[in-house]
Enzyme design. Sequence first.
Site, PDB file in Angstrom:
ATOM      1  N   LYS A  16      -5.572   2.172  -2.947  1.00 31.00           N
ATOM      2  CA  LYS A  16      -6.113   3.503  -2.799  1.00 31.00           C
ATOM      3  C   LYS A  16      -6.104   4.609  -3.900  1.00 31.00           C
ATOM      4  O   LYS A  16      -7.097   5.136  -4.041  1.00 31.00           O
ATOM      5  CB  LYS A  16      -5.062   4.134  -1.744  1.00 31.00           C
ATOM      6  CG  LYS A  16      -4.842   3.377  -0.389  1.00 31.00           C
ATOM      7  CD  LYS A  16      -3.721   4.058   0.635  1.00 31.00           C
ATOM      8  CE  LYS A  16      -2.573   4.129   0.034  1.00 31.00           C
ATOM      9  NZ  LYS A  16      -1.898   2.641  -0.267  1.00 31.00           N
ATOM     10  N   ARG A  91       0.879   9.932   6.702  1.00 29.56           N
ATOM     11  CA  ARG A  91       1.702   8.919   6.731  1.00 29.56           C
ATOM     12  C   ARG A  91       1.970   8.523   7.998  1.00 29.56           C
ATOM     13  O   ARG A  91       2.427   7.300   8.264  1.00 29.56           O
ATOM     14  CB  ARG A  91       2.939   8.601   5.653  1.00 29.56           C
ATOM     15  CG  ARG A  91       2.491   8.757   4.297  1.00 29.56           C
ATOM     16  CD  ARG A  91       3.526   8.487   3.323  1.00 29.56           C
ATOM     17  NE  ARG A  91       3.223   8.724   2.086  1.00 29.56           N
ATOM     18  CZ  ARG A  91       3.141   7.624   1.172  1.00 29.56           C
ATOM     19  NH1 ARG A  91       3.267   6.325   1.819  1.00 29.56           N
ATOM     20  NH2 ARG A  91       3.026   7.988  -0.095  1.00 29.56           N
ATOM     21  N   ARG A 130       1.675  -5.842 -10.992  1.00 29.75           N
ATOM     22  CA  ARG A 130       1.576  -4.700 -11.464  1.00 29.75           C
ATOM     23  C   ARG A 130       3.302  -4.024 -12.080  1.00 29.75           C
ATOM     24  O   ARG A 130       3.131  -3.419 -13.045  1.00 29.75           O
ATOM     25  CB  ARG A 130       1.014  -3.569 -10.601  1.00 29.75           C
ATOM     26  CG  ARG A 130       0.992  -2.046 -10.729  1.00 29.75           C
ATOM     27  CD  ARG A 130       0.418  -1.256  -9.799  1.00 29.75           C
ATOM     28  NE  ARG A 130       1.626  -1.005  -8.731  1.00 29.75           N
ATOM     29  CZ  ARG A 130       1.150  -0.205  -7.833  1.00 29.75           C
ATOM     30  NH1 ARG A 130      -0.249   0.339  -7.432  1.00 29.75           N
ATOM     31  NH2 ARG A 130       2.005   0.113  -6.994  1.00 29.75           N
ATOM     32  N   ARG A 136       8.392  -2.112 -14.023  1.00 29.29           N
ATOM     33  CA  ARG A 136       9.031  -1.184 -13.056  1.00 29.29           C
ATOM     34  C   ARG A 136       9.886  -2.104 -12.059  1.00 29.29           C
ATOM     35  O   ARG A 136       9.426  -3.059 -11.489  1.00 29.29           O
ATOM     36  CB  ARG A 136       7.775  -0.540 -11.932  1.00 29.29           C
ATOM     37  CG  ARG A 136       6.731   0.236 -12.655  1.00 29.29           C
ATOM     38  CD  ARG A 136       5.957   0.646 -11.581  1.00 29.29           C
ATOM     39  NE  ARG A 136       6.434   1.081 -10.124  1.00 29.29           N
ATOM     40  CZ  ARG A 136       5.736   1.611  -9.319  1.00 29.29           C
ATOM     41  NH1 ARG A 136       4.707   2.026  -9.523  1.00 29.29           N
ATOM     42  NH2 ARG A 136       6.245   2.250  -8.112  1.00 29.29           N
ATOM     43  N   ARG A 147       8.634  -1.826   1.991  1.00 28.62           N
ATOM     44  CA  ARG A 147       7.519  -0.867   1.991  1.00 28.62           C
ATOM     45  C   ARG A 147       6.611  -1.195   3.147  1.00 28.62           C
ATOM     46  O   ARG A 147       5.878  -0.439   3.655  1.00 28.62           O
ATOM     47  CB  ARG A 147       7.200  -0.610   0.661  1.00 28.62           C
ATOM     48  CG  ARG A 147       8.226   0.356  -0.171  1.00 28.62           C
ATOM     49  CD  ARG A 147       7.852   0.526  -1.639  1.00 28.62           C
ATOM     50  NE  ARG A 147       6.665   0.620  -2.211  1.00 28.62           N
ATOM     51  CZ  ARG A 147       6.116   0.101  -3.239  1.00 28.62           C
ATOM     52  NH1 ARG A 147       7.009  -0.544  -4.075  1.00 28.62           N
ATOM     53  NH2 ARG A 147       4.815   0.188  -3.494  1.00 28.62           N
TER      54      ARG A 147
END
Length: 190
Positions: A16, A91, A130, A136, A147
């Site tokens: 997105k 959301r 990623r 991360r 998530r």
Amino acid sequence: MSARRLLLLGPPGAGKGTQAQRLVAKYGIPQVSTGDMLRSAVAAGSEVGRKAREYMDRGDLVPDSIVIGVAEERLSAPDARDGFILDGFPRTAAQAAELDRMLVGLGCRLERCVALALAEDALVARLIARAAIEGRSDDNEESIRTRMKVYREQTEPLIAYYAKRGILVEVDGDASMDEVEKRVEKALEG
């Protein structure tokens, strides 16, 4: 591109943000993301921003009422009058209903919802890759799957919500960024 008031919907890692940035560069309409809106409101020191900061400083989720206030403040800005790309908001069904109310008040409506779709295992692999590139440590398989579960429970029902309104277009996000961009642009036509 005929639709200029857009919502990009999809699970974490669907692309997105990447696609929103490409649309911003191509069409000159602003990307409006929840995180950016909250950070901007806090930096501006607005009343809504001060309220949001209290939650953010404690590490708590910012309540819907504040997120909606920040969104309304952002969508009322002059650069959003001719269009916007929503990314990460709404959301939930409650946020979607408030967005509808807010847009009526602003004299416009959401014109298109583009739902990016990918298989969960592909999303998990993409996010782990990623995370490794960006360093991360919070993006591990367990947190990513959590998530995804939250997305399925809270946000995925918006696909049916926008389908009923006749503005949903689903796009297969399992391709290169350039190919997905072409698919998104096609979804925005007509």
